[in-house]
Design a protein around this motif. Structure first.
Motif, PDB file in Angstrom:
ATOM      1  N   ILE A  50       0.826  -1.200   0.000  1.00  0.00           N
ATOM      2  CA  ILE A  50       0.000   0.000   0.000  1.00  0.00           C
ATOM      3  C   ILE A  50       0.863   1.254   0.000  1.00  0.00           C
ATOM      4  O   ILE A  50       1.982   1.256   0.494  1.00  0.00           O
ATOM      5  CB  ILE A  50      -0.979   0.064   1.204  1.00  0.00           C
ATOM      6  CG1 ILE A  50      -0.241   0.052   2.540  1.00  0.00           C
ATOM      7  CG2 ILE A  50      -1.998  -1.054   1.119  1.00  0.00           C
ATOM      8  CD1 ILE A  50      -1.146   0.279   3.743  1.00  0.00           C
ATOM      9  N   VAL A  52       0.072   5.278   1.199  1.00  0.00           N
ATOM     10  CA  VAL A  52      -0.894   6.030   1.990  1.00  0.00           C
ATOM     11  C   VAL A  52      -0.510   7.499   1.992  1.00  0.00           C
ATOM     12  O   VAL A  52       0.655   7.843   2.173  1.00  0.00           O
ATOM     13  CB  VAL A  52      -0.949   5.490   3.444  1.00  0.00           C
ATOM     14  CG1 VAL A  52      -1.824   6.349   4.325  1.00  0.00           C
ATOM     15  CG2 VAL A  52      -1.421   4.058   3.453  1.00  0.00           C
ATOM     16  N   ILE A  57      -5.537   5.072   1.794  1.00  0.00           N
ATOM     17  CA  ILE A  57      -4.804   4.298   0.788  1.00  0.00           C
ATOM     18  C   ILE A  57      -4.956   4.961  -0.575  1.00  0.00           C
ATOM     19  O   ILE A  57      -6.066   5.233  -1.022  1.00  0.00           O
ATOM     20  CB  ILE A  57      -5.319   2.850   0.736  1.00  0.00           C
ATOM     21  CG1 ILE A  57      -5.026   2.142   2.061  1.00  0.00           C
ATOM     22  CG2 ILE A  57      -4.697   2.082  -0.436  1.00  0.00           C
ATOM     23  CD1 ILE A  57      -5.613   0.756   2.178  1.00  0.00           C
ATOM     24  N   TYR A  60      -2.609   0.468  -4.287  1.00  0.00           N
ATOM     25  CA  TYR A  60      -2.782  -0.848  -3.677  1.00  0.00           C
ATOM     26  C   TYR A  60      -2.328  -1.913  -4.658  1.00  0.00           C
ATOM     27  O   TYR A  60      -2.618  -1.830  -5.856  1.00  0.00           O
ATOM     28  CB  TYR A  60      -4.275  -1.039  -3.364  1.00  0.00           C
ATOM     29  CG  TYR A  60      -4.639  -2.267  -2.586  1.00  0.00           C
ATOM     30  CD1 TYR A  60      -4.490  -2.309  -1.213  1.00  0.00           C
ATOM     31  CD2 TYR A  60      -5.179  -3.382  -3.221  1.00  0.00           C
ATOM     32  CE1 TYR A  60      -4.865  -3.424  -0.476  1.00  0.00           C
ATOM     33  CE2 TYR A  60      -5.555  -4.505  -2.500  1.00  0.00           C
ATOM     34  CZ  TYR A  60      -5.394  -4.519  -1.124  1.00  0.00           C
ATOM     35  OH  TYR A  60      -5.772  -5.625  -0.401  1.00  0.00           O
ATOM     36  N   THR A 137      -3.884  -6.228   4.514  1.00  0.00           N
ATOM     37  CA  THR A 137      -4.035  -4.778   4.348  1.00  0.00           C
ATOM     38  C   THR A 137      -3.910  -4.075   5.686  1.00  0.00           C
ATOM     39  O   THR A 137      -3.206  -3.065   5.809  1.00  0.00           O
ATOM     40  CB  THR A 137      -5.388  -4.453   3.680  1.00  0.00           C
ATOM     41  OG1 THR A 137      -5.468  -5.140   2.435  1.00  0.00           O
ATOM     42  CG2 THR A 137      -5.549  -2.963   3.448  1.00  0.00           C
ATOM     43  N   PHE A 141      -1.022  -1.394   6.845  1.00  0.00           N
ATOM     44  CA  PHE A 141      -1.442  -0.096   7.378  1.00  0.00           C
ATOM     45  C   PHE A 141      -0.838   0.119   8.767  1.00  0.00           C
ATOM     46  O   PHE A 141      -0.369   1.211   9.104  1.00  0.00           O
ATOM     47  CB  PHE A 141      -2.970  -0.034   7.464  1.00  0.00           C
ATOM     48  CG  PHE A 141      -3.589   1.193   6.872  1.00  0.00           C
ATOM     49  CD1 PHE A 141      -3.083   2.463   7.085  1.00  0.00           C
ATOM     50  CD2 PHE A 141      -4.735   1.071   6.098  1.00  0.00           C
ATOM     51  CE1 PHE A 141      -3.681   3.581   6.539  1.00  0.00           C
ATOM     52  CE2 PHE A 141      -5.346   2.183   5.544  1.00  0.00           C
ATOM     53  CZ  PHE A 141      -4.816   3.441   5.777  1.00  0.00           C
TER      54      PHE A 141
END
Length: 182
Positions: A50, A52, A57, A60, A137, A141
């Protein structure tokens, strides 16, 4: 052991169609963070990359090695993930888990297409594969939130465009000057 009829019900046309329409199934060349999650029970594995910005996001990518259920889940997550915050992703994970484990309601928008995986709630051994894309995911993160990014942490470019390459705790002196290169 599930009967052939039960397995046909589980692997519905909708699930097979989602599995056959991969979204974001290539790794990012320069992700902010990556995470891999595996299911020891079935051998499925999903790696997510990812990027950010401002807490959401923006890019991806994923590498999915999973059954049709895991692939369908990754497609649905992929088509809904851009623009989502960690709070939204966490909520989707909790809702999907509740749907699978406790026959809870369908996850809310934009992850509501996960409803097609509801028949798998009867097959606990399939839950892990379905949850892998969203778990990976969340793990990626979380690395960003914890400051564990992968964008060359051993290289530092300061405001004066001096480059410092950190080797262990040592910083070369003098730093390499990048003035005029940016």
């Amino acid at each position: 052991m599930p009967s052939e009829t039960e397995l046909i019900k589980l692997y519905s046309d909708k699930i097979l169609q989602m599995a056959a329409k991969p979204i974001y199934r290539e790794r990012l060349s320069e992700p902010d963070a990556s995470a891999t999650k595996r299911s020891p029970l079935c051998g499925s594995a999903v790696t997510v990359d990812i990027n950010v910005e401002s807490g959401v996001i923006t890019h991806y990518g994923q590498d999915v090695r999973a059954c049709a259920l895991g692939q369908a889940s990754s497609t649905i997550i992929g088509k809904s993930i851009i623009g989502r915050s960690i709070t939204e992703v966490r909520k989707a994970f909790e809702e999907l888990s509740e749907m699978l484990k406790n026959n809870g309601p369908t996850p809310s928008e934009p992850f509501d297409d996960l409803y097609i995986l509801q028949p798998a709630s009867e097959y606990k051994n399939r839950h892990a594969s379905i949850l892998l894309p969203i778990e990976a995911t969340l793990a990626a993160f979380q690395k960003i939130e914890d400051g564990q990014t992968i964008r060359f942490p051993w290289i530092n470019v300061d405001e004066e465009k001096s480059l410092s390459i950190i080797v262990g705790n040592a910083i070369p002196d003098p730093p390499i000057n990048l003035a005029g290169y940016g």
